[in-house]
Design an enzyme around this catalytic site. Structure first.
Site, PDB file in Angstrom:
ATOM      1  N   SER A 181       0.793  -1.232   0.000  1.00 28.07           N
ATOM      2  CA  SER A 181       0.000   0.000   0.000  1.00 28.07           C
ATOM      3  C   SER A 181       0.820   1.275   0.000  1.00 28.07           C
ATOM      4  CB  SER A 181      -0.952   0.015   1.207  1.00 28.07           C
ATOM      5  OG  SER A 181      -1.847  -1.069   1.134  1.00 28.07           O
ATOM      6  N   SER A 182       2.057   1.220   0.462  1.00 31.85           N
ATOM      7  CA  SER A 182       2.876   2.431   0.549  1.00 31.85           C
ATOM      8  C   SER A 182       4.342   2.081   0.376  1.00 31.85           C
ATOM      9  CB  SER A 182       2.663   3.123   1.907  1.00 31.85           C
ATOM     10  OG  SER A 182       3.155   2.305   2.955  1.00 31.85           O
TER      11      SER A 182
END
Length: 221
Positions: free
Chosen positions: A24-25
């Site tokens: 996600s990041s």
């Protein structure tokens, strides 16, 4: 429900296996490396089911992107290739790796069902054309989306509580910092203060951001 042996047919094996990998990041990419490693290890599951290693296509261009994002290049490629009948199976560690919103997830399920493409996650192997498998996959997608909503609500609630107490620290513009009492002050470095001062004086004199850029370039700043 069909057994694993019944689900994987020679028609599936004639097509490629697609392994979709996402974090996600960028922080997760660099620090949550175990999850990334587990996702890459799913290649072994595809090989164990009968796909040659060189027929497992890895899509990892979405590393560092949220599953709720609508412009994931890798996911769009995956959906496109599945729609063209190139994929015999789609592999992802869990539903949340593939999608965090119901529209993306159910679109993938629909296309997989139409093209007779299997889906595999860490829990098992599914045939989206089978009602029971599709029902279970749909529930997993709904739970994944709800999980994201709860995570956001929890984080937002924590920020709001800090703000009410006056303890919320936000990133400050260049030239400012927090002191020991969490008060906003000018940066104690004299050189930083002088540079910021020159910037604003130049802006007041030139009247435009472009004028500041030109003057700084002329002065080799």
């Amino acid at each position: 429900m069909e057994s694993v042996q019944q689900k994987v047919t020679t028609d599936h094996l004639r097509r490629d296996a697609y392994l979709y990998i996402r974090q996600s990041s960028l922080h997760q990419v660099f620090h949550n490396t175990e999850s990334t490693r587990r996702q890459y290890d799913l290649r072994r599951r595809a090989v164990a089911l009968g796909w040659p290693d060189d027929r497992v296509i890895v899509i990892d261009t979405d590393l560092g992107q949220s599953g709720a994002s609508t412009d994931r290049e890798g996911f769009q490629r995956l959906v496109g290739d599945v729609g063209m009948g190139k994929a015999g199976i789609v592999l992802g560690l869990e539903v949340s790796r593939l999608a965090r919103n119901s529209s993306d997830w159910h679109r993938l399920l629909e296309i997989c069902a139409l093209t007779d493409t299997l889906i595999l996650d860490e829990d098992g192997l599914y045939n989206p054309a089978d009602f029971n498998d599709r029902l279970l996959l749909g529930m997993k997608g709904t739970m994944s989306e709800a999980e994201l909503h709860m995570l956001r609500a929890r984080l937002q609630g924590g920020l709001m509580n800090k703000a009410r107490r006056g303890e919320l620290r936000m990133p400050l513009p260049v030239g400012f910092c927090y002191d020991a009492r969490d008060q906003v002050i000018l940066h104690p470095d004299r050189q930083v203060q002088e540079v910021i001062g020159v910037f604003f004086k130049t802006y007041r004199r030139t009247g435009s951001a472009m004028g500041v850029v030109k003057w700084f370039r002329e002065q080799n700043i």
